[in-house]
Scaffold this motif. Sequence first.
Motif, PDB file in Angstrom:
ATOM      1  N   SER A  70       0.891  -1.193  -0.003  1.00 34.51           N
ATOM      2  CA  SER A  70       0.037   0.186  -0.102  1.00 34.51           C
ATOM      3  C   SER A  70       0.876   1.394   0.203  1.00 34.51           C
ATOM      4  O   SER A  70       0.663   2.382  -0.397  1.00 34.51           O
ATOM      5  N   THR A  71       2.059   0.949   0.434  1.00 36.23           N
ATOM      6  CA  THR A  71       2.981   2.503   0.624  1.00 36.23           C
ATOM      7  C   THR A  71       3.989   2.338  -0.577  1.00 36.23           C
ATOM      8  O   THR A  71       5.322   2.745  -0.525  1.00 36.23           O
ATOM      9  N   CYS A  72       3.568   1.646  -1.655  1.00 41.98           N
ATOM     10  CA  CYS A  72       4.480   1.666  -2.840  1.00 41.98           C
ATOM     11  C   CYS A  72       5.898   1.154  -2.580  1.00 41.98           C
ATOM     12  O   CYS A  72       6.824   1.398  -3.229  1.00 41.98           O
ATOM     13  N   GLY A  73       5.860   0.073  -1.745  1.00 38.38           N
ATOM     14  CA  GLY A  73       7.174  -0.699  -1.665  1.00 38.38           C
ATOM     15  C   GLY A  73       7.942  -0.351  -0.710  1.00 38.38           C
ATOM     16  O   GLY A  73       9.162  -0.900  -0.382  1.00 38.38           O
ATOM     17  N   VAL A  74       8.046   0.882  -0.296  1.00 37.49           N
ATOM     18  CA  VAL A  74       8.819   1.108   1.098  1.00 37.49           C
ATOM     19  C   VAL A  74       8.142   1.427   2.267  1.00 37.49           C
ATOM     20  O   VAL A  74       7.104   2.009   2.129  1.00 37.49           O
ATOM     21  N   ASP A  75       8.756   2.123   3.286  1.00 32.70           N
ATOM     22  CA  ASP A  75       8.468   2.520   4.431  1.00 32.70           C
ATOM     23  C   ASP A  75       8.393   4.241   4.284  1.00 32.70           C
ATOM     24  O   ASP A  75       9.348   4.649   4.514  1.00 32.70           O
ATOM     25  N   ILE A  76       7.493   4.786   3.523  1.00 32.32           N
ATOM     26  CA  ILE A  76       7.570   6.373   3.356  1.00 32.32           C
ATOM     27  C   ILE A  76       7.955   7.184   4.400  1.00 32.32           C
ATOM     28  O   ILE A  76       8.654   8.196   4.412  1.00 32.32           O
ATOM     29  N   LEU A  77       7.643   6.796   5.831  1.00 26.99           N
ATOM     30  CA  LEU A  77       7.695   7.744   6.807  1.00 26.99           C
ATOM     31  C   LEU A  77       9.287   7.478   7.275  1.00 26.99           C
ATOM     32  O   LEU A  77       9.837   8.222   7.892  1.00 26.99           O
ATOM     33  N   ASP A  78       9.679   6.111   7.182  1.00 27.99           N
ATOM     34  CA  ASP A  78      11.204   5.964   7.253  1.00 27.99           C
ATOM     35  C   ASP A  78      12.223   6.779   6.463  1.00 27.99           C
ATOM     36  O   ASP A  78      13.144   7.210   6.762  1.00 27.99           O
ATOM     37  N   MET A  79      11.708   6.969   5.034  1.00 31.11           N
ATOM     38  CA  MET A  79      12.260   7.666   4.186  1.00 31.11           C
ATOM     39  C   MET A  79      12.427   9.226   4.551  1.00 31.11           C
ATOM     40  O   MET A  79      13.303   9.892   4.477  1.00 31.11           O
ATOM     41  N   ARG A  80      11.258   9.586   5.226  1.00 36.38           N
ATOM     42  CA  ARG A  80      11.169  11.043   5.706  1.00 36.38           C
ATOM     43  C   ARG A  80      11.958  11.263   6.570  1.00 36.38           C
ATOM     44  O   ARG A  80      13.114  12.211   6.986  1.00 36.38           O
ATOM     45  N   ARG A  81      12.165  10.423   7.724  1.00 37.34           N
ATOM     46  CA  ARG A  81      13.069  10.285   8.961  1.00 37.34           C
ATOM     47  C   ARG A  81      14.529  10.494   8.446  1.00 37.34           C
ATOM     48  O   ARG A  81      15.482  10.836   8.934  1.00 37.34           O
ATOM     49  N   GLU A  82      14.748   9.658   7.136  1.00 33.22           N
ATOM     50  CA  GLU A  82      16.238   9.551   6.634  1.00 33.22           C
ATOM     51  C   GLU A  82      16.584  10.784   5.931  1.00 33.22           C
ATOM     52  O   GLU A  82      17.708  11.352   6.001  1.00 33.22           O
ATOM     53  N   LEU A  83      15.844  11.361   5.187  1.00 30.80           N
ATOM     54  CA  LEU A  83      16.043  12.483   4.275  1.00 30.80           C
ATOM     55  C   LEU A  83      15.961  13.997   4.691  1.00 30.80           C
ATOM     56  O   LEU A  83      16.303  14.966   4.590  1.00 30.80           O
ATOM     57  N   PHE A  84      14.859  14.063   5.903  1.00 34.86           N
ATOM     58  CA  PHE A  84      14.549  15.374   6.387  1.00 34.86           C
ATOM     59  C   PHE A  84      15.368  15.796   7.755  1.00 34.86           C
ATOM     60  O   PHE A  84      15.166  14.791   8.385  1.00 34.86           O
ATOM     61  N   PRO A  85      15.470  16.908   8.113  1.00 35.78           N
ATOM     62  CA  PRO A  85      15.917  17.228   9.294  1.00 35.78           C
ATOM     63  C   PRO A  85      14.812  17.165  10.295  1.00 35.78           C
ATOM     64  O   PRO A  85      13.912  17.332  10.068  1.00 35.78           O
ATOM     65  N   MET A  86      15.458  16.819  11.510  1.00 41.48           N
ATOM     66  CA  MET A  86      14.575  16.904  12.799  1.00 41.48           C
ATOM     67  C   MET A  86      15.163  17.757  13.822  1.00 41.48           C
ATOM     68  O   MET A  86      14.804  17.890  14.709  1.00 41.48           O
ATOM     69  N   THR A  87      16.390  18.470  13.451  1.00 39.23           N
ATOM     70  CA  THR A  87      16.920  19.541  14.186  1.00 39.23           C
ATOM     71  C   THR A  87      17.259  20.747  13.516  1.00 39.23           C
ATOM     72  O   THR A  87      17.596  20.753  12.404  1.00 39.23           O
ATOM     73  N   CYS A  88      16.758  21.867  14.126  1.00 37.37           N
ATOM     74  CA  CYS A  88      17.095  23.037  13.337  1.00 37.37           C
ATOM     75  C   CYS A  88      18.462  23.564  12.716  1.00 37.37           C
ATOM     76  O   CYS A  88      18.681  24.350  11.913  1.00 37.37           O
ATOM     77  N   LYS A  89      19.147  22.898  13.502  1.00 39.65           N
ATOM     78  CA  LYS A  89      20.746  22.945  13.129  1.00 39.65           C
ATOM     79  C   LYS A  89      21.136  22.641  11.877  1.00 39.65           C
ATOM     80  O   LYS A  89      22.046  22.904  10.999  1.00 39.65           O
ATOM     81  N   ASP A  90      20.288  21.487  11.297  1.00 39.80           N
ATOM     82  CA  ASP A  90      20.494  20.916  10.023  1.00 39.80           C
ATOM     83  C   ASP A  90      19.508  21.901   8.942  1.00 39.80           C
ATOM     84  O   ASP A  90      19.503  21.697   7.755  1.00 39.80           O
ATOM     85  N   LEU A  91      18.919  23.079   9.578  1.00 39.98           N
ATOM     86  CA  LEU A  91      17.731  23.691   8.479  1.00 39.98           C
ATOM     87  C   LEU A  91      18.342  25.130   8.454  1.00 39.98           C
ATOM     88  O   LEU A  91      18.409  25.945   7.459  1.00 39.98           O
ATOM     89  N   PHE A  92      18.724  25.691   9.432  1.00 42.27           N
ATOM     90  CA  PHE A  92      19.229  27.309   9.506  1.00 42.27           C
ATOM     91  C   PHE A  92      20.591  27.333   9.519  1.00 42.27           C
ATOM     92  O   PHE A  92      21.215  26.684  10.250  1.00 42.27           O
ATOM     93  N   ASP A  93      21.068  28.285   8.537  1.00 41.74           N
ATOM     94  CA  ASP A  93      22.424  28.768   8.713  1.00 41.74           C
ATOM     95  C   ASP A  93      22.813  29.998   9.861  1.00 41.74           C
ATOM     96  O   ASP A  93      23.528  29.844  10.730  1.00 41.74           O
ATOM     97  N   GLU A  94      21.739  30.777   9.800  1.00 41.57           N
ATOM     98  CA  GLU A  94      21.521  32.154  10.717  1.00 41.57           C
ATOM     99  C   GLU A  94      20.191  32.411  11.193  1.00 41.57           C
ATOM    100  O   GLU A  94      19.309  32.230  10.296  1.00 41.57           O
ATOM    101  N   ILE A  95      20.096  32.973  12.363  1.00 37.56           N
ATOM    102  CA  ILE A  95      18.924  33.490  12.864  1.00 37.56           C
ATOM    103  C   ILE A  95      19.097  34.841  13.527  1.00 37.56           C
ATOM    104  O   ILE A  95      19.874  34.820  14.230  1.00 37.56           O
ATOM    105  N   TYR A  96      18.551  36.106  13.057  1.00 36.63           N
ATOM    106  CA  TYR A  96      18.558  37.073  13.847  1.00 36.63           C
ATOM    107  C   TYR A  96      17.267  37.430  14.244  1.00 36.63           C
ATOM    108  O   TYR A  96      16.233  37.539  13.606  1.00 36.63           O
TER     109      TYR A  96
END
Length: 363
Positions: free
Chosen positions: A92-118
């Motif tokens: 049903s999920t096209c042969g993969v665990d799509i939520l696991d792929m999100r966890r692998e490819l997407f950041p879950m900490t802001c340090k992987d998202l932002f270079d700077e914040i003012y």
Amino acid sequence: MITIFILLKNRYETDSTSIGVSTAYIRWTNTFPSIGICLSKSRIINDFTAAVKKRFPGEKPAYTYVRTLYDYLFINPNNLYIKPDYCKGLNSTCGVDILDMRRELFPMTCKDLFDEIYFAEKLMPDCELIFKFHELEMGYCFLANNLMDYESIEKMPLLYSSLDEYRNLRLVLKSGLVYRYDLYVNSPEDLPYFNAVTYAITDDPMIHSFNVEEIHNDENVIYEPVSQRLCKFPTESSIKGLPYSFSICMSIIRSEIEMKICNCTLFSHKDSSSKNYCGVKEISCLESGKLAEKVKDYVGSNMACLPSCVEQQISAVGSREKRYGSESDKTEGHVVEIEIASPPTARYYRTVTQTKLDLIVPE
């Protein structure tokens, strides 16, 4: 006397609160709106293709299949386009665990998202003191100044006054990734959801200007019936640990209608497990079911979602491209700035005008 008592009783039962305006803005400490940065679909890059191939060792997945997985990775209520035909013969999920792929490819900490914040033109040394990660209806999101993360509005980190020279939040986000960014500007109790206004973050540095007016409540207002004040406080939520807001209410109803129509949901505040997560075939059901229209019609006809009693009145002033003084001032990455155009000069106060004591008629 009987007539007076009846009139007082009727007023107590139907009109026990009122809203006034204060203009003593010199003494105010104001709360910056909640800022949400959510990940959305951009373009397929090598990192994503490699993640797909890793799940099918020794095979070369067709581009149409890779594209379908990519679309599935970013599924949300506003983006339900997917081609299940490319997943024939798979689960049903096209042969993969799509939520696991999100966890692998997407950041879950802001340090992987932002270079700077003012904030107020001052560099914030630790992004985690400002932005918190959440998995929401609109996918992976990072929220600042939101009641999801603080006991009260008074404890939020982004505050300003009318005496401050700068009232802005500038974000420098990483570029060249598998996702792009959507910006949400909400009241502090609200969350990004399917019917919210979004601002795309692009290669062009942009400044988005807003004006904000706050609503404060007398401490006794919360004891008045909801039917009279016609709003709910964040503490009056049906889900433990989750503040009440109009957006969360809408999201809960959308999830319930998804389950009723298609027996699955893309996101549920009530159940964070993946047992009811929609497969590719069910997503076609969601697309044809016109979920957004059904939710809006249901809420409109039943008054199912009341506004928050502390909801900020946020009005967009306009957007403009950010200009730099010289080439050396330019910053690598995506730059977006949120500013308060003018400090608020009016604040609304909700008070109790009729109590049980008013039912006692003096002699």
